[in-house]
Scaffold this motif. Sequence first.
Motif, PDB file in Angstrom:
ATOM      1  N   SER A 136       0.508  -1.282  -0.084  1.00  0.00           N
ATOM      2  CA  SER A 136      -0.198   0.180   0.134  1.00  0.00           C
ATOM      3  C   SER A 136       0.720   1.034  -0.119  1.00  0.00           C
ATOM      4  CB  SER A 136      -0.450  -0.508   1.597  1.00  0.00           C
ATOM      5  OG  SER A 136      -0.080   0.488   2.561  1.00  0.00           O
ATOM      6  N   LEU A 138       2.081   4.758   0.477  1.00  0.00           N
ATOM      7  CA  LEU A 138       1.536   6.622   1.498  1.00  0.00           C
ATOM      8  C   LEU A 138       1.620   7.580   1.043  1.00  0.00           C
ATOM      9  CD1 LEU A 138       0.284   7.166   4.316  1.00  0.00           C
ATOM     10  CD2 LEU A 138       2.900   7.233   5.346  1.00  0.00           C
ATOM     11  N   GLU A 145       6.893  15.650   7.813  1.00  0.00           N
ATOM     12  CA  GLU A 145       5.704  15.584   7.312  1.00  0.00           C
ATOM     13  C   GLU A 145       5.718  13.401   7.633  1.00  0.00           C
ATOM     14  OE1 GLU A 145       1.607  14.142   3.947  1.00  0.00           O
ATOM     15  OE2 GLU A 145       3.236  15.813   3.711  1.00  0.00           O
ATOM     16  N   LEU A 149       4.156  11.363  11.031  1.00  0.00           N
ATOM     17  CA  LEU A 149       3.285  10.435  10.718  1.00  0.00           C
ATOM     18  C   LEU A 149       4.219   8.770  11.594  1.00  0.00           C
ATOM     19  CD1 LEU A 149       2.369  10.208   6.557  1.00  0.00           C
ATOM     20  CD2 LEU A 149       0.982  10.375   8.935  1.00  0.00           C
ATOM     21  N   GLU A 152       4.478   3.902  13.049  1.00  0.00           N
ATOM     22  CA  GLU A 152       3.039   3.301  12.732  1.00  0.00           C
ATOM     23  C   GLU A 152       1.897   3.034  11.719  1.00  0.00           C
ATOM     24  OE1 GLU A 152      -1.036   3.877  15.325  1.00  0.00           O
ATOM     25  OE2 GLU A 152       0.655   4.777  16.111  1.00  0.00           O
ATOM     26  N   LYS A 153       2.660   4.912  11.077  1.00  0.00           N
ATOM     27  CA  LYS A 153       1.779   4.366   9.800  1.00  0.00           C
ATOM     28  C   LYS A 153       2.602   4.425   8.834  1.00  0.00           C
ATOM     29  CE  LYS A 153      -1.699   7.528  11.212  1.00  0.00           C
ATOM     30  NZ  LYS A 153      -1.865   9.046  11.133  1.00  0.00           N
ATOM     31  N   VAL A 154       3.852   4.101   9.144  1.00  0.00           N
ATOM     32  CA  VAL A 154       5.053   4.169   8.005  1.00  0.00           C
ATOM     33  C   VAL A 154       5.431   2.848   7.229  1.00  0.00           C
ATOM     34  CG1 VAL A 154       7.095   4.875   6.500  1.00  0.00           C
ATOM     35  CG2 VAL A 154       5.472   6.813   7.492  1.00  0.00           C
ATOM     36  N   LYS A 157       4.572  -0.176   4.373  1.00  0.00           N
ATOM     37  CA  LYS A 157       4.530   0.455   2.518  1.00  0.00           C
ATOM     38  C   LYS A 157       5.323   1.420   2.519  1.00  0.00           C
ATOM     39  CE  LYS A 157      -0.175   1.496   6.129  1.00  0.00           C
ATOM     40  NZ  LYS A 157      -0.986   2.865   6.007  1.00  0.00           N
ATOM     41  N   TYR A 193      11.736   4.424   9.712  1.00  0.00           N
ATOM     42  CA  TYR A 193      10.234   3.907   9.703  1.00  0.00           C
ATOM     43  C   TYR A 193       9.724   2.836   9.685  1.00  0.00           C
ATOM     44  CZ  TYR A 193      10.894   8.885  10.853  1.00  0.00           C
ATOM     45  OH  TYR A 193      11.440  10.743  11.673  1.00  0.00           O
ATOM     46  N   LYS A 248      -7.490   5.757  -0.499  1.00  0.00           N
ATOM     47  CA  LYS A 248      -6.539   4.589   0.034  1.00  0.00           C
ATOM     48  C   LYS A 248      -5.612   3.486  -0.199  1.00  0.00           C
ATOM     49  CE  LYS A 248      -6.605   9.626   1.984  1.00  0.00           C
ATOM     50  NZ  LYS A 248      -5.510  10.259   1.771  1.00  0.00           N
ATOM     51  N   SER A 249      -6.388   2.336  -0.148  1.00  0.00           N
ATOM     52  CA  SER A 249      -6.547   1.652  -0.319  1.00  0.00           C
ATOM     53  C   SER A 249      -5.558   0.495  -1.026  1.00  0.00           C
ATOM     54  CB  SER A 249      -7.483   0.002   0.374  1.00  0.00           C
ATOM     55  OG  SER A 249      -8.676   0.309  -0.366  1.00  0.00           O
TER      56      SER A 249
END
Length: 476
Positions: A136, A138, A145, A149, A152-154, A157, A193, A248-249
């Motif tokens: 996925s 990002l 930025e 993030l 946890e969010k990176v 991806k 990350y 976003k997916s």
Amino acid sequence: MLLLQFMKIFRLFFLCYCFTLSLNTLSQSDEEVLKKIYKTSLTNGQSYNWLNYLSNQIGSRLSGSYGAEKAVTWTKEELEKLGLDKVWLQPVMVPKWIRGAKEYGYIESGSGKTSIVNICALGGSVATPSLGLKASVLEVKSFEELAILGAEKVAGKIVFYNRPMQPDLIHTFEAYGGCVNQRYKGAVEAAKYGAVGVIVRSMNLRLDDLPHTGAMTYDDLPVSQRIPSAAISTNDAELLSAMLKLDKSIMFYFKQNCKQLKDVLSYNVIGQITGSEFPNEYMLVGGHLDSWDLGDGSHDDGAGVVQSMEVLRLLKEIGIKPKRSIRVVLFMNEENGLRGGNKYAEMSKKNNEKHVFALESDSGGFTPRGFSFDCDDASFNQVLQWKPLFKPYLIHYFEKGYGGADIGPLKSDAMVLAGLRPDSQRYFDHHHASNDTFDAVNKRELELGAATMTSLIYLFDKYGVNPISNLETIKN
């Protein structure tokens, strides 16, 4: 006896004639010399023919490649044909990175539909796994930025850096400088990350389907932690961004087969006209012989190479014997290491050589607008006094600024660094892309650039790098 007297009279007459000819040559105004330089370049120039051969017979010249090796041999031979006082090769170890098979990428929507996109590996990147990489995506605009993030969010991806070149900046190199860090250090920052790959918007002001490569770095990141990094065309960056706003997916897949090999031996190519009065003072003109591998490197930097060669040819063609030693240096490995520029500066220091001036052409073969100068105020004020000489040729840009990457390591308080500044509005349409080819270079623009460089070299050689009070009267 009569024959002897006749020979004496003839000899006296001949010496007087030579002396008068010499006085006429010495009294030739700077305006007339520049006119002759431009006329010779535009009517009897060699730069375009040289570029034709370099681009179309040799082609791309990535450091460590066969093309780079052929370019070294050919340019040395061409410089030798000019009858210079010295021509030689300066050894330098360079990196050898190979692209491998053409890259492939696509965007996959939630429904399983795929859209093929145009990508290319960034220079120095590692390959993807053999079956490619899918994850996925990002989208971010900056390292700040990305840091917000966090892992946890990176983690897991593909990070998509989508900060475009700022379109309202007239100086396009400033726009380039404002976003190139995402290409160069994007993988290092994303790997912190836990990202598994990086896609970077191409450094290009227009929207098209051409991905633009360029150097990237992993700094001291262990090999096991390095992630693949690729550029995506501006059209496809717009598409990917638009699709992410809707879903976003979505997933991104890419496959690249590049590899970093061991360093190999290459060379800077150097030619010299030895000065008649100050042979131990050196003036340098140059460009970089290496190029990226997608096109043939005509603008970046084949143009700078042949223009620099042409400077010495024009001086000899016109019959100007410089006071100082003038060198043309064709640097190797500007694109992905700057090894050639650093080696030249290292050897210059080791040999206690006194460089007083250096001029670089590495901004494409477009219409020349002027120069930027890295120097003190006194030297710059001297340059401004020459500005009226260039006015008839529409050369108006004389500003303090950046000299060039390859001549940068030579910098000292005692010398002037200068960079040729062509019109840059179309440069990044071609920079590091597959359309950096010979057909994109205009013959007249290239020859104007060579003449402009030769004129500045002539003036700095004649007057030196420090202001002097006895300048010729310059016609306004």
